[in-house]
Design a protein around this motif. Sequence first.
Motif, PDB file in Angstrom:
ATOM      1  N   HIS A 185       8.138  81.837  13.784  1.00 55.55           N
ATOM      2  CA  HIS A 185       8.133  83.164  13.191  1.00 55.55           C
ATOM      3  C   HIS A 185       6.716  83.720  13.155  1.00 55.55           C
ATOM      4  O   HIS A 185       5.796  83.083  12.648  1.00 55.55           O
ATOM      5  N   ALA A 186       6.539  84.914  13.722  1.00 57.45           N
ATOM      6  CA  ALA A 186       5.236  85.594  13.724  1.00 57.45           C
ATOM      7  C   ALA A 186       5.478  87.088  13.881  1.00 57.45           C
ATOM      8  O   ALA A 186       6.354  87.508  14.651  1.00 57.45           O
ATOM      9  N   ASP A 187       4.707  87.888  13.146  1.00 56.71           N
ATOM     10  CA  ASP A 187       4.761  89.351  13.272  1.00 56.71           C
ATOM     11  C   ASP A 187       6.165  89.917  13.041  1.00 56.71           C
ATOM     12  O   ASP A 187       6.597  90.862  13.699  1.00 56.71           O
TER      13      ASP A 187
ATOM     14  N   TRP B 241       8.963  88.018   3.573  1.00 58.94           N
ATOM     15  CA  TRP B 241       8.755  88.282   2.142  1.00 58.94           C
ATOM     16  C   TRP B 241       7.616  87.410   1.609  1.00 58.94           C
ATOM     17  O   TRP B 241       6.777  87.878   0.836  1.00 58.94           O
ATOM     18  N   LEU B 242       7.572  86.165   2.022  1.00 60.05           N
ATOM     19  CA  LEU B 242       6.474  85.280   1.603  1.00 60.05           C
ATOM     20  C   LEU B 242       5.129  85.817   2.094  1.00 60.05           C
ATOM     21  O   LEU B 242       4.121  85.723   1.387  1.00 60.05           O
ATOM     22  N   ARG B 243       5.115  86.382   3.283  1.00 60.45           N
ATOM     23  CA  ARG B 243       3.872  86.951   3.812  1.00 60.45           C
ATOM     24  C   ARG B 243       3.446  88.159   2.974  1.00 60.45           C
ATOM     25  O   ARG B 243       2.277  88.286   2.587  1.00 60.45           O
ATOM     26  N   ALA B 244       4.385  89.038   2.692  1.00 57.10           N
ATOM     27  CA  ALA B 244       4.054  90.293   2.014  1.00 57.10           C
ATOM     28  C   ALA B 244       3.798  90.113   0.527  1.00 57.10           C
ATOM     29  O   ALA B 244       2.975  90.828  -0.051  1.00 57.10           O
ATOM     30  N   THR B 245       4.475  89.152  -0.088  1.00 61.24           N
ATOM     31  CA  THR B 245       4.449  89.034  -1.541  1.00 61.24           C
ATOM     32  C   THR B 245       3.548  87.919  -2.048  1.00 61.24           C
ATOM     33  O   THR B 245       2.859  88.079  -3.062  1.00 61.24           O
ATOM     34  N   LEU B 246       3.528  86.792  -1.355  1.00 61.01           N
ATOM     35  CA  LEU B 246       2.793  85.627  -1.849  1.00 61.01           C
ATOM     36  C   LEU B 246       1.611  85.232  -0.967  1.00 61.01           C
ATOM     37  O   LEU B 246       1.022  84.171  -1.159  1.00 61.01           O
TER      38      LEU B 246
ATOM     39  N   VAL C  65       4.887  80.412  11.572  1.00 63.38           N
ATOM     40  CA  VAL C  65       5.654  79.372  10.890  1.00 63.38           C
ATOM     41  C   VAL C  65       6.570  78.725  11.925  1.00 63.38           C
ATOM     42  O   VAL C  65       7.351  79.412  12.589  1.00 63.38           O
ATOM     43  N   VAL C  66       6.471  77.419  12.077  1.00 61.72           N
ATOM     44  CA  VAL C  66       7.295  76.675  13.033  1.00 61.72           C
ATOM     45  C   VAL C  66       8.511  76.128  12.289  1.00 61.72           C
ATOM     46  O   VAL C  66       8.375  75.390  11.305  1.00 61.72           O
TER      47      VAL C  66
ATOM     48  N   GLN D  29       0.180  76.908   4.106  1.00 59.96           N
ATOM     49  CA  GLN D  29       1.560  77.376   3.979  1.00 59.96           C
ATOM     50  C   GLN D  29       2.311  76.590   2.905  1.00 59.96           C
ATOM     51  O   GLN D  29       3.121  77.153   2.167  1.00 59.96           O
ATOM     52  N   VAL D  30       2.027  75.291   2.803  1.00 56.81           N
ATOM     53  CA  VAL D  30       2.668  74.490   1.758  1.00 56.81           C
ATOM     54  C   VAL D  30       2.242  74.987   0.373  1.00 56.81           C
ATOM     55  O   VAL D  30       3.049  75.049  -0.558  1.00 56.81           O
ATOM     56  N   ALA D  31       0.980  75.377   0.235  1.00 52.19           N
ATOM     57  CA  ALA D  31       0.507  75.903  -1.052  1.00 52.19           C
ATOM     58  C   ALA D  31       1.270  77.172  -1.440  1.00 52.19           C
ATOM     59  O   ALA D  31       1.581  77.389  -2.619  1.00 52.19           O
ATOM     60  N   VAL D  32       1.601  78.006  -0.456  1.00 51.51           N
ATOM     61  CA  VAL D  32       2.387  79.215  -0.732  1.00 51.51           C
ATOM     62  C   VAL D  32       3.814  78.839  -1.118  1.00 51.51           C
ATOM     63  O   VAL D  32       4.393  79.418  -2.048  1.00 51.51           O
TER      64      VAL D  32
END
Length: 232
Positions: free
Chosen positions: A26-28, A76-81, A88-89, A136-139
């Motif tokens: 997942h990208a863009d 949503w994780l990108r925009a919010t957190l 993301v693989v 990414q794990v921290a998010v």
Amino acid sequence: MAGPYADEDFPADPYPGTVPPTSYVHADGVGYALVRGRVQDEPLDGWLAARGAAPTTGRLPVLAYGSNRNPSKISWLRATLGLGAEPVVVLRVRTRGLAAVWAYGLRTRDGARPAVLAAVPGVEEDHVVWLATPEQVAVLDACEGAGPGGDGRYRLARLHTGEIRTRDVGSGPTRVDGVLAYLGGTPARRPLLVDGAMVRCADVPQEAARALTGVPAVGDGVVATTLPPRTR
């Protein structure tokens, strides 16, 4: 359907959302199909390197059995957190001895009943594994309440129960070892018991799950080592 997978084609609601039919990266706001180790006719690590992204070596395998499988949730994780632009693989996997079951408590945000992982001997299910960077794990920790200052809804742990194998990444199913997963950390995120039995998400849809009544299980049966929260 072999991608690309646009977020709008895989809505996050109703929980846990829909999932592409292949592994993907997942990208863009787009999921690119990952089949037999290749993305857009490039080997996965080459595809990542061309975008300045971290290679698969050093990424952490994190089992996703609820909404984190869904492309719209990733955006949503990108925009919010603050997940950021790093790809993301997402690998399709088959689990054995583990199952997504409905949790006792409902989500505050929308009243949906969330999933939680439990040990269910002999059961096989299809889920995904993120190959996640430490950032990414921290998010994910923050999202699941497992990060510093979180409410502890879930806890990140290394699984010792069950077996997890890839489905469409290499020439055949490959066992994934050292997999991490978010396990229930509070009574609200323990498995729901209805007439003494857990309820698998695969057996009861969200609409019906919201209306279930029962009691929280004492535990989930999963043997795992809890990991400390990651600082973002």
